[in-house]
Design a protein around this motif. Structure first.
Motif, short mmCIF file in Angstrom:
data_model
loop_
_atom_site.label_atom_id
_atom_site.label_comp_id
_atom_site.label_asym_id
_atom_site.label_seq_id
_atom_site.Cartn_x
_atom_site.Cartn_y
_atom_site.Cartn_z
N PHE A 101 0.84 -1.20 0.00
CA PHE A 101 0.00 0.00 0.00
C PHE A 101 0.88 1.25 0.00
O PHE A 101 1.85 1.31 0.75
CB PHE A 101 -0.87 0.06 1.27
N PRO A 102 0.52 2.29 -0.77
CA PRO A 102 1.17 3.59 -0.58
C PRO A 102 0.63 4.18 0.73
O PRO A 102 -0.57 4.42 0.85
CB PRO A 102 0.74 4.40 -1.81
N TRP A 103 1.51 4.36 1.73
CA TRP A 103 1.03 4.59 3.09
C TRP A 103 2.00 5.50 3.85
O TRP A 103 3.14 5.13 4.09
CB TRP A 103 0.92 3.25 3.77
N LEU A 104 1.52 6.67 4.19
CA LEU A 104 2.28 7.61 5.00
C LEU A 104 1.68 7.69 6.40
O LEU A 104 0.48 7.46 6.59
CB LEU A 104 2.28 9.01 4.38
N VAL A 105 2.51 8.05 7.35
CA VAL A 105 2.08 8.29 8.72
C VAL A 105 2.64 9.64 9.13
O VAL A 105 3.84 9.89 8.97
CB VAL A 105 2.59 7.19 9.68
N ARG A 136 -6.09 0.77 -3.63
CA ARG A 136 -6.39 0.40 -5.00
C ARG A 136 -7.38 -0.75 -4.98
O ARG A 136 -7.24 -1.68 -4.17
CB ARG A 136 -5.12 -0.03 -5.73
N LYS A 137 -8.37 -0.67 -5.87
CA LYS A 137 -9.32 -1.79 -5.98
C LYS A 137 -8.54 -3.07 -6.21
O LYS A 137 -7.68 -3.13 -7.07
CB LYS A 137 -10.31 -1.54 -7.12
N GLY A 138 -8.85 -4.08 -5.41
CA GLY A 138 -8.18 -5.35 -5.55
C GLY A 138 -6.86 -5.45 -4.79
O GLY A 138 -6.17 -6.46 -4.91
N ASP A 139 -6.47 -4.42 -4.01
CA ASP A 139 -5.23 -4.52 -3.25
C ASP A 139 -5.35 -5.62 -2.19
O ASP A 139 -6.41 -6.24 -2.03
CB ASP A 139 -4.79 -3.17 -2.67
N ALA A 140 -4.30 -5.88 -1.47
CA ALA A 140 -4.24 -7.01 -0.54
C ALA A 140 -5.31 -6.99 0.54
O ALA A 140 -5.61 -8.04 1.11
CB ALA A 140 -2.85 -7.06 0.11
N ALA A 141 -5.91 -5.86 0.83
CA ALA A 141 -6.92 -5.78 1.88
C ALA A 141 -8.28 -5.33 1.36
O ALA A 141 -9.23 -5.24 2.12
CB ALA A 141 -6.46 -4.81 2.97
N TRP A 142 -8.37 -5.02 0.08
CA TRP A 142 -9.59 -4.44 -0.51
C TRP A 142 -10.78 -5.37 -0.31
O TRP A 142 -10.65 -6.57 -0.49
CB TRP A 142 -9.38 -4.17 -1.99
N PRO A 143 -11.93 -4.86 0.06
CA PRO A 143 -12.26 -3.48 0.38
C PRO A 143 -12.16 -3.18 1.88
O PRO A 143 -12.53 -2.12 2.33
CB PRO A 143 -13.71 -3.35 -0.08
N GLY A 148 -3.28 -9.29 6.91
CA GLY A 148 -2.10 -10.00 6.44
C GLY A 148 -0.82 -9.49 7.06
O GLY A 148 -0.82 -8.73 8.03
N ARG A 149 0.29 -9.92 6.49
CA ARG A 149 1.61 -9.49 6.95
C ARG A 149 2.14 -8.40 6.04
O ARG A 149 1.98 -8.47 4.82
CB ARG A 149 2.60 -10.66 6.90
N ALA A 150 2.81 -7.44 6.66
CA ALA A 150 3.46 -6.39 5.87
C ALA A 150 4.50 -7.03 4.95
O ALA A 150 5.15 -8.00 5.31
CB ALA A 150 4.14 -5.39 6.80
N GLU A 151 4.60 -6.47 3.76
CA GLU A 151 5.62 -6.89 2.80
C GLU A 151 6.60 -5.74 2.65
O GLU A 151 6.33 -4.79 1.91
CB GLU A 151 4.98 -7.25 1.46
N PRO A 152 7.72 -5.79 3.37
CA PRO A 152 8.66 -4.68 3.33
C PRO A 152 9.14 -4.39 1.90
O PRO A 152 9.26 -5.29 1.07
CB PRO A 152 9.83 -5.15 4.20
#
Length: 136
Positions: A33-37, A99-106, A113-117
């Motif tokens: 995921f494109p993900w900022l904190v 994104r539609k269909g990403d690893a957690a969608w919707p 799941g597990r983070a994929e570094p």
């Protein structure tokens, strides 16, 4: 008043991008995921309402800036924002491109799941693109 320090879990799960006027901007090290904190640099904050109104406004301006930059660097279908704090109490705001269909969608990304570094070269490239765009 104690000095600001980044929560160890956030430090472990993210990579620094840059400092804005109020917040540290971090990239979640999860290539799914494109993900900022964004983390305001003030000790003892737990909730957004712990900030005075003018700093709340500054926080939302920086969240908006981060969202715009994230969209330009890694286009997405939907933006998810969250300030959950159930596990990490330190005030932080997630800015996640979905994104539609990403690893957690919707569903939500949290706990999915597990983070994929990122591969090291991809992590450096993404951080540099974000840093360059945020610095403008």
């Amino acid at each position: 008043m104690s000095e600001f320090a980044l929560d160890p879990r956030l430090a472990n799960d993210t990579r620094p991008v840059l400092s804005l006027a109020l917040c540290e901007v971090l990239l979640m090290n999860d290539a799914r995921f494109p993900w900022l904190v964004l983390v305001p640099r003030q000790a003892g904050l737990v909730e957004i309402c712990d900030l005075p109104p003018e700093r709340q406004a500054a926080l939302w301006q920086e969240v908006n800036q981060a969202a715009q930059v994230l969209r330009s660097v890694a286009p997405f279908d939907k933006l998810n924002l969250g300030a959950l704090g159930n596990i990490v109490r330190q005030l932080h705001v997630h800015v996640v491109g979905r994104r539609k269909g990403d690893a957690a969608w919707p569903g939500p990304v949290w706990g999915s799941g597990r983070a994929e570094p990122y591969a090291e070269d991809a992590l450096v490239a993404m951080t540099e693109r974000l840093r360059s765009a945020l610095a403008r």
